[in-house]
Write a protein that holds these residues in place. Structure first.
Motif, mmCIF file in Angstrom:
data_model
loop_
_atom_site.group_PDB
_atom_site.id
_atom_site.type_symbol
_atom_site.label_atom_id
_atom_site.label_comp_id
_atom_site.label_asym_id
_atom_site.label_seq_id
_atom_site.Cartn_x
_atom_site.Cartn_y
_atom_site.Cartn_z
ATOM 1 N N MET A 1 -3.504 3.720 7.358
ATOM 2 C CA MET A 1 -3.844 2.344 7.004
ATOM 3 C C MET A 1 -2.844 1.318 7.548
ATOM 4 O O MET A 1 -3.081 0.122 7.446
ATOM 5 C CB MET A 1 -3.938 2.194 5.478
ATOM 6 N N THR B 1 -0.234 7.512 7.151
ATOM 7 C CA THR B 1 0.034 6.115 7.507
ATOM 8 C C THR B 1 -1.141 5.519 8.270
ATOM 9 O O THR B 1 -0.985 4.544 9.010
ATOM 10 C CB THR B 1 1.302 6.006 8.377
ATOM 11 N N GLU C 1 -0.394 4.208 -2.062
ATOM 12 C CA GLU C 1 -1.540 4.889 -1.452
ATOM 13 C C GLU C 1 -1.104 5.751 -0.279
ATOM 14 O O GLU C 1 -1.637 6.849 -0.065
ATOM 15 C CB GLU C 1 -2.567 3.843 -0.988
ATOM 16 N N ASN D 1 0.823 -1.216 0.000
ATOM 17 C CA ASN D 1 0.000 0.000 0.000
ATOM 18 C C ASN D 1 0.857 1.266 0.000
ATOM 19 O O ASN D 1 0.343 2.355 0.270
ATOM 20 C CB ASN D 1 -0.918 0.019 1.228
#
Length: 219
Positions: free
Chosen positions: A156, A154, A147, A144
């Motif tokens: 996620m 951060t 993204e 990820n």
């Protein structure tokens, strides 16, 4: 004082820290139980952890290391419980069973390989298999990265898991050096670098989405 004298101390520390790391998904299970549904929660951390627990347990038996055997028995048990909780609260049990079936089939193939490989090469070749799977599991949050850079957040990334993973990989790296096991050394040297890289992202980007911070300022 030779490094072998520290084997039990380092092994015990790695064992305890790894247990704490394995228990961290219990926070996710707590949230699932609180909401009464597993909707929106990825089952792979549980099913992947369950699968790797079985595979690493097999490797522990191959190298006849009691510390690895014990920690992976614990890992298998807790991930089995996590998977049961996820399945119980899953709104799509058929999809969950399909994913679990694929994982079981994959593990069966890997374990079946250990039965047909020659004893002369099994430890080395199975070590390669476990190393690849282990590193893929650790590196998965970096998938990820695009993204994270795009959103400059951060949010996620699971900070507790990454933080504990960095400590755990460093301790197992020391343990691997003490028992002179090339696969444990390589696995955890690369694992430490990957985990530390992920951890460093928190120093570059905030854990709160940029949009959310902007909304707070407006309010």
């Amino acid at each position: 004082m030779p490094m072998e004298d520290y084997k039990d101390i380092v092994g015990t520390c790695a064992f305890v820290t790894t247990m704490a790391h394995m228990l961290s998904p219990s926070l996710m299970c707590k949230d699932i139980c609180k909401k009464g549904t597993a909707k929106g929660v990825d089952p792979m951390p549980f099913i992947g952890g369950l699968s790797m627990g079985v595979i690493m347990l097999q490797y522990g038996y191959l190298v006849q290391d009691s510390t690895m055997i014990n920690i992976n028995l614990f890992g298998f048990f807790v991930n089995f419980v996590y998977t049961l909780i996820y399945y119980f609260y899953s709104p799509d049990k058929i999809s969950c069973l399909i994913t679990l079936s694929k994982a079981v089939a994959f593990v069966a193939v890997v374990l079946g390989y250990t039965k047909i490989e020659s004893q002369e090469h099994i430890e080395y070749r199975f070590g390669i298999v476990t190393t690849v799977l282990f590193l893929l599991l650790i590196a998965s949050p970096l998938f990820n990265l695009g993204e994270i850079i795009r959103t400059k957040s951060t949010a996620m990334l699971p900070f507790p898991l990454i933080f504990m993973g960095t400590i755990v990989s460093f301790q197992w790296l020391l343990y691997g050096l003490i028992i002179n096991n090339a696969f444990i050394i390589f696995q955890n040297a690369v694992g430490f670098v990957l985990s530390f890289t992920q951890l460093s992202l928190f120093a570059i980007y905030p854990s709160t989405p940029v949009e959310e911070k902007a909304d707070k300022k407006e309010n």
